[in-house]
Design a protein around this motif. Structure first.
Motif, PDB file in Angstrom:
ATOM      1  N   SER A  34       5.512   7.479  -6.259  1.00 40.69           N
ATOM      2  CA  SER A  34       5.805   8.864  -6.621  1.00 40.69           C
ATOM      3  C   SER A  34       5.325   9.126  -8.039  1.00 40.69           C
ATOM      4  O   SER A  34       5.113   8.201  -8.838  1.00 40.69           O
TER       5      SER A  34
ATOM      6  N   ARG B  79      -2.705   2.181  -6.638  1.00 39.13           N
ATOM      7  CA  ARG B  79      -1.668   3.067  -6.121  1.00 39.13           C
ATOM      8  C   ARG B  79      -1.307   4.147  -7.143  1.00 39.13           C
ATOM      9  O   ARG B  79      -1.008   5.287  -6.782  1.00 39.13           O
TER      10      ARG B  79
ATOM     11  N   GLU C 164      -3.923  12.165  -6.942  1.00 42.37           N
ATOM     12  CA  GLU C 164      -4.397  13.099  -5.921  1.00 42.37           C
ATOM     13  C   GLU C 164      -3.287  13.984  -5.374  1.00 42.37           C
ATOM     14  O   GLU C 164      -3.564  14.969  -4.680  1.00 42.37           O
ATOM     15  N   GLU C 165      -2.034  13.647  -5.656  1.00 41.78           N
ATOM     16  CA  GLU C 165      -0.904  14.456  -5.190  1.00 41.78           C
ATOM     17  C   GLU C 165      -0.562  15.589  -6.161  1.00 41.78           C
ATOM     18  O   GLU C 165       0.318  16.402  -5.866  1.00 41.78           O
TER      19      GLU C 165
ATOM     20  N   ASP D 167       4.039  17.047 -11.146  1.00 39.82           N
ATOM     21  CA  ASP D 167       3.115  17.024 -10.013  1.00 39.82           C
ATOM     22  C   ASP D 167       2.328  18.324  -9.936  1.00 39.82           C
ATOM     23  O   ASP D 167       1.882  18.732  -8.874  1.00 39.82           O
TER      24      ASP D 167
ATOM     25  N   THR E  59       0.805  -1.210   0.000  1.00 42.24           N
ATOM     26  CA  THR E  59       0.000   0.000   0.000  1.00 42.24           C
ATOM     27  C   THR E  59       0.842   1.266   0.000  1.00 42.24           C
ATOM     28  O   THR E  59       0.313   2.353   0.174  1.00 42.24           O
ATOM     29  N   SER E  60       2.164   1.149  -0.129  1.00 44.93           N
ATOM     30  CA  SER E  60       3.014   2.336  -0.114  1.00 44.93           C
ATOM     31  C   SER E  60       2.692   3.220  -1.307  1.00 44.93           C
ATOM     32  O   SER E  60       2.276   2.748  -2.365  1.00 44.93           O
ATOM     33  N   THR E  61       2.894   4.520  -1.118  1.00 45.12           N
ATOM     34  CA  THR E  61       2.557   5.484  -2.151  1.00 45.12           C
ATOM     35  C   THR E  61       3.608   5.483  -3.255  1.00 45.12           C
ATOM     36  O   THR E  61       4.806   5.441  -2.994  1.00 45.12           O
TER      37      THR E  61
ATOM     38  N   THR F 197      -1.495  -2.325  -7.905  1.00 44.48           N
ATOM     39  CA  THR F 197      -0.577  -1.288  -8.370  1.00 44.48           C
ATOM     40  C   THR F 197      -1.325  -0.182  -9.107  1.00 44.48           C
ATOM     41  O   THR F 197      -1.001   1.003  -8.969  1.00 44.48           O
TER      42      THR F 197
ATOM     43  N   ALA G 121      -3.963   6.704  -6.909  1.00 42.72           N
ATOM     44  CA  ALA G 121      -3.814   7.528  -5.704  1.00 42.72           C
ATOM     45  C   ALA G 121      -2.787   8.635  -5.917  1.00 42.72           C
ATOM     46  O   ALA G 121      -2.897   9.719  -5.322  1.00 42.72           O
ATOM     47  N   ALA G 122      -1.777   8.383  -6.757  1.00 45.80           N
ATOM     48  CA  ALA G 122      -0.755   9.398  -7.012  1.00 45.80           C
ATOM     49  C   ALA G 122      -1.324  10.618  -7.724  1.00 45.80           C
ATOM     50  O   ALA G 122      -0.775  11.719  -7.611  1.00 45.80           O
TER      51      ALA G 122
END
Length: 328
Positions: free
Chosen positions: A7, A215, A221-222, A272, A3-5, A212, A218-219
């Motif tokens: 980059s 994940r 959203e950064e 980003d 579950t690690s984010t 994956t 989810a990136a």
């Protein structure tokens, strides 16, 4: 499950690998494939609207293989029932009770092939699934697996025996993508690759898997959106409502769709932060299918894509390097 984010550069690299894998089969359509992947990264659903034989079904299957997710296909026909999509209750003679048999919608990537060939009642069966990621059968709600994406295909030319998608359902699609005909070199490349592999089916190597992909999503959203860029995006969407050629403009759902697609596009580029150019590049696929033009525009051969392009030309583009207010 990891579950690690991830980059943004890592996600960008994986996206390039996915596009390279799909590009081995779908030839010469890198820009359109990037739009499809941006829609998946943004967590949405994609409408592939184009003529027959241009790789719509192949694109959906290839992305499912490269993304390592479960894939199912529904061939929409005039006699298809809602239960054929969502599933139904079956009587179990051993337990003397009804059990739920999930339909093909219970998957990660669903190809809704020729979605405009089935009646509105069956088309509507997808509405709840697309918006709420769930289906309701006989008063019971069943959650769909994650990730869940619908890639629907439609033929924009042949309307005999079809049922046009209502505006409410079109609005559920994050974007609409068209491939168009390949040029002569690309078409010959299709033939050359077909002869080289000596069979009809083409296999795409798996690059990532379902966890994956989550994940990677989810990136997105950064990714930062500076205030002037956000206001520019809103101005573009609101301008579609004020255009005299438009009966119904893009809704706030269109604003959110354009925002998420612009953030996904930034990730594909390894950034980003969102640029105004991201908004410009994605405005037509994100907004054109959400516009309802006045009836007289049909006689003047005015298309929604033209309206969006005119709006982009009229709305001033911002130039700012300030930080977004929500991050302060």
């Amino acid at each position: 499950m990891e579950t690690s984010t991830l980059s943004v550069p890592e996600v960008s690299r994986l996206c390039r690998e996915v596009l390279d894998a799909v590009g081995q089969v779908v030839v010469g359509k890198r820009d359109a494939l990037e739009l499809v992947l941006a829609g998946v990264l943004a967590g949405g659903h994609i409408l592939l609207e184009d003529l027959p034989g241009l790789g719509k079904t192949l694109t959906a299957r290839s992305f499912a293989q490269a993304l390592g997710v479960e894939f199912r296909r529904i061939q929409f026909t005039p006699d298809l029932l809602p239960a054929d999509v969502t599933g139904s209750l079956l009587y179990d003679q051993r337990s003397h009770d009804f059990t739920f048999r999930p339909g093909p919608v219970f998957t990660n990537l669903l190809l809704a092939d020729e979605i405009n060939r089935t009646p509105p009642k069956t088309q509507a069966a997808l509405l709840e699934a697309m918006q709420e990621r769930q289906v309701s059968v006989e008063g019971t709600t069943y959650r769909l697996p994650t990730p869940f994406h619908v890639l629907a295909t439609a033929n924009p030319i042949e309307y005999e025996g079809t049922y046009p998608l209502p505006e409410a359902q079109l609005d559920r699609f994050l974007l609409r993508v068209s491939f168009g005909y390949p040029d002569s070199d690309e078409e010959f490349d299709v033939l050359r690759r077909r002869m080289a592999r000596r069979r009809e089916e083409a296999e795409v190597p798996r690059v990532v898997d379902g966890p994956t992909l989550l994940r990677m999503q989810a990136a997105v959203e950064e990714v930062a959106v500076e205030d002037s860029v956000g206001r520019y995006l809103v101005a573009v969407v609101r301008a579609t409502r004020a255009d005299e050629r438009v009966l119904v403009g893009a809704s706030p759902r269109g604003s959110v769709a354009l925002l998420m697609l612009a953030r996904a596009k930034a990730v594909l580029a390894g950034r980003d932060y969102v640029l105004p150019e991201d908004v410009k590049e994605l405005a037509v696929p994100a907004l054109a299918h959400r516009l309802t033009l006045r009836p007289e525009m049909w006689l003047q051969r005015v298309e929604p894509e033209r309206v969006v392009r005119d709006v982009l030309a009229a709305v001033p583009t911002p130039a700012s390097d300030a930080l977004p207010s929500y991050s302060r």
